[in-house]
Design an enzyme around this catalytic site. Structure first.
Site, PDB file in Angstrom:
ATOM      1  N   ASP A  97       0.792  -1.366   0.109  1.00 42.33           N
ATOM      2  CA  ASP A  97      -0.057  -0.033  -0.195  1.00 42.33           C
ATOM      3  C   ASP A  97       0.784   1.287  -0.072  1.00 42.33           C
ATOM      4  O   ASP A  97       0.605   2.231   0.798  1.00 42.33           O
ATOM      5  CB  ASP A  97      -1.060   0.007   1.204  1.00 42.33           C
ATOM      6  N   HIS A 140       4.060   4.451   9.199  1.00 38.61           N
ATOM      7  CA  HIS A 140       3.998   3.080   8.911  1.00 38.61           C
ATOM      8  C   HIS A 140       5.156   2.534   8.329  1.00 38.61           C
ATOM      9  O   HIS A 140       5.574   1.373   8.000  1.00 38.61           O
ATOM     10  CB  HIS A 140       2.726   2.762   7.714  1.00 38.61           C
ATOM     11  N   HIS A 179      -5.020   4.322  11.937  1.00 36.44           N
ATOM     12  CA  HIS A 179      -4.106   3.230  11.728  1.00 36.44           C
ATOM     13  C   HIS A 179      -3.154   2.963  12.598  1.00 36.44           C
ATOM     14  O   HIS A 179      -2.624   3.821  13.154  1.00 36.44           O
ATOM     15  CB  HIS A 179      -3.423   3.139  10.293  1.00 36.44           C
ATOM     16  N   TYR A 310      -8.357  11.328   5.442  1.00 38.34           N
ATOM     17  CA  TYR A 310      -8.817  11.243   4.012  1.00 38.34           C
ATOM     18  C   TYR A 310     -10.204  11.803   3.432  1.00 38.34           C
ATOM     19  O   TYR A 310     -10.581  11.525   2.205  1.00 38.34           O
ATOM     20  CB  TYR A 310      -8.610   9.743   3.505  1.00 38.34           C
TER      21      TYR A 310
HETATM   22  C1  SS9 Z   1      -5.855  -1.816   2.014  1.00 34.87           C
HETATM   23  C2  SS9 Z   1      -6.080  -0.444   2.497  1.00 34.87           C
HETATM   24  C3  SS9 Z   1      -4.871  -0.142   3.196  1.00 34.87           C
HETATM   25  C4  SS9 Z   1      -3.514   1.713   3.495  1.00 34.87           C
HETATM   26  C5  SS9 Z   1      -3.983   2.803   4.237  1.00 34.87           C
HETATM   27  C6  SS9 Z   1      -2.459   3.593   5.090  1.00 34.87           C
HETATM   28  C7  SS9 Z   1      -2.948   4.674   5.875  1.00 34.87           C
HETATM   29  C8  SS9 Z   1      -1.992   5.756   6.299  1.00 34.87           C
HETATM   30  N1  SS9 Z   1      -5.968  -2.093   0.594  1.00 34.87           N
HETATM   31  N2  SS9 Z   1      -4.574   1.246   3.054  1.00 34.87           N
HETATM   32  S1  SS9 Z   1      -2.209   6.642   7.564  1.00 34.87           S
HETATM   33 ZN    ZN Z   2      -4.045   6.479   9.078  1.00 36.53          ZN
END
Ligand code: SS9
Ligand code: ZN
Length: 551
Positions: A97, A140, A179, A310
């Site tokens: 991702d 992340h 997250h 988002y």
């Molecule tokens: C699964 C969706 C995961 C990653 C989200 C990262 C967010 C950072 N395909 N998406 S804050």
């Molecule tokens: Zn996030």
């Protein structure tokens, strides 16, 4: 600039905000440049940007990045601006991702550098606190891997930098993004000088990044045991009360015991309502309270660094709430608070149990919190069911139901509507000091007539500071929040047994309620029944208030 993939633009603007904007060829549907433009515009429109001080951004150097990342990884990312699109795609595919654009290396260096400029500004005393609005996010990314839209771990780098550059002994990282910042966890797992707190959508490991180590039982390793706090949300739809409960009953007691020299916030706003990733229900103004509650730690030294967020409506609202609070404006009245939901309560209990052996503020709790009939932020101890059994049973029963709900929820999250947070007004003079005629007014104070005042706290002597902290955080604060008074009245008597710094903390914390309307009564000389007489007179005087309470 749609036609030019290689275009980028960087703005530094009035800080404590640092802003690093970049345009990124839209491969990813949600981590888009508009996140920064709408946030920046909202700060300008509300006049908040004007009230901030300008700090220029810089690129993080190799040495900065190597504080957290491996040389091999840095060298690999360095090559991305020169790769063909095909190579870029292949490079991207080895990670989860994350999207690599030829510009991202430059932008990622600016994002990390912005966080470092903010740390410099705060640590040198140029500003009290600040927020860095950056893309890409960081929490992340790992030592040798990009992940979840993140390239370099901005906040982890900032923490290492603060330790190295300023000899900071203890750093608290609060990750309120929805997250789990696994990158931050891995970086500091065995390091007792950094306390990492993260709450995150987890759904019993079904939600991305689906890691076992995001659960409450990952408490840190070796010397760092106890310094990693994970609060898994096992359901979506968490609301203000759930967030505040976790702050009052887990994060704040531990944070006060930890006593950080610097607070860093992984300020992701995908934990707000309307976010397609988080699917939570907390309103943007909750971030005013979360911010306020952290501003009393570390002498106010707080650096917030943007992570996720988002929904292009709730993101700028949440950013404004955070920045306005950092600027010192009183937080808005928290609306409709009740107790945490059953699932949050269960997480709360699990986290507290997992951490009892490390933190004395959690030690005395020998029972589970249960949702009492009068669902309240003030948790009542009850009989202990075994948590593992409860977890498994609930998990099984929920699984089927969840599957069905999920499709529906995802569809609805972005269409959700909520009221725009009301405009927050701050009085022109923040504090008034009312003194007897024969006492000189200290420098910097103005004489004013005070007319507003609010809730009442009358504390009797308490010489045990840690017990006192527990009572304030676990009892008084939740009670105050739920009661939602229009005035906080604090009466300090000479026999309170509290030193100035504790008193200062108490006053600061309670300013989060009643829109900051706080009246402190200080009795200098002890007169018989004097304290209660003055309190009585005040109540009489402000009898027109809609709610008041004496403790
Ligand atoms: C699964 C969706 C995961 C990653 C989200 C990262 C967010 C950072 N395909 N998406 S804050
Ligand atoms: Zn996030």
């Amino acid at each position: 600039e749609k036609n030019n993939n290689f275009y980028h633009n960087v703005f530094a603007f009035s800080a404590p905000i640092l802003l690093c904007l970049y345009y990124f060829f839209p491969v990813c549907k949600i981590e888009v440049p508009e996140r920064l433009t709408v946030s920046h515009e909202a700060l300008i429109k509300t006049g908040l940007a004007d009230r901030c001080i300008s700090v220029p951004v810089r690129e993080a150097t190799d040495a900065d990045i190597l504080l957290v990342h491996s040389e091999e990884y840095l060298e690999a990312v360095k090559k991305t601006p020169y790769m063909t699109l095909e190579d870029l795609q292949e490079f991207t595919l080895q990670y989860g991702d994350v999207y690599f654009h030829p510009n991202i290396y430059h932008c990622a260096k600016l994002a990390a550098g912005a966080a470092l400029q903010l740390v410099d500004s705060v640590m040198t005393g140029k500003v009290r606190n600040g927020m860095a609005l950056v893309r890409p996010p960081g929490h992340h990314s790992m030592r040798s891997a990009a992940s979840g839209f993140c390239v370099f771990n901005n906040v982890a780098i900032a923490a290492q930098y603060a330790k190295q550059q300023y000899g900071v002994k203890r750093v608290l990282i609060v990750d309120w993004d929805v997250h789990h910042g696994q990158g931050v966890q891995y970086c500091f797992e065995d390091d007792p000088s950094v306390l990492y707190f993260s709450w995150h959508r987890y759904e019993h490991q079904k939600f991305w990044p689906q890691l076992k180590e995001s659960d409450y039982n990952s408490v840190g390793k070796e010397k760092g045991a106890g310094f990693n706090i994970n609060v898994p949300w096992n359901k979506v739809g968490m609301k203000n009360s759930d967030y505040l409960s976790v702050f009052c009953h887990i994060l704040l007691p531990v944070a006060y015991e930890f006593s950080p020299d610097l607070v860093l916030v992984c300020a992701g706003f995908d934990s707000a309502i309307g976010d397609p990733e988080g699917e939570m229900c907390a309103s943007p103004d909750i971030f005013a309270h979360l911010t306020h509650l952290l501003m009393n730690l570390a002498g106010g030294k707080l650096c917030a660094v943007l992570e996720g967020g988002y929904n292009l409506t709730s993101l700028p609202q949440s950013v404004c709430q955070t920045v306005q609070t950092l600027l010192g404006d009183p937080a808005p009245r928290p609306a409709n608070l009740d107790g945490p939901c059953e699932s949050a309560l269960e997480s709360l209990h699990c986290v507290r149990s997992a951490h009892r052996q490390y933190w004395s503020c959690l030690k005395h709790m020998t029972f589970i919190f249960t949702a009492s009939s009068n669902n309240s932020l003030l948790l009542s101890p009850a009989e202990l069911p075994t948590s593992d059994v409860t977890t498994k049973r609930i998990k099984l029963a929920e699984e089927e139901e969840d599957k069905l709900k999920k499709v529906e929820e995802e569809k609805n999250a972005e269409e959700e509507v909520w009221p725009e947070p009301p405009k927050r007004v701050a009085p022109a003079v923040r504090t008034a000091l009312v003194l007897p005629n024969d006492v000189a007014c200290p420098d910097g104070c103005k004489h004013v007539n005070t007319s507003q005042v609010c809730l009442l706290v009358l504390l009797q002597g308490c010489s045990d500071v840690s017990g006192f902290a527990q009572a304030v955080l676990g009892l008084l604060l939740p009670l105050g929040y739920e009661y939602d008074p229009s005035l906080v009245l604090l009466a300090r008597t000479p026999d309170s047994g509290l030193c100035d710094s504790v008193w200062q903390q108490l006053t600061g914390l309670l300013q989060g309620i009643a829109q900051g309307h706080t009246l402190v009564l200080m009795q200098v000389r002890r007169r018989r029944r004097g304290g209660s007489i003055s309190v009585y007179l005040l109540l009489h005087f402000w009898g027109g208030l809609d709610r008041w309470q004496v403790f």
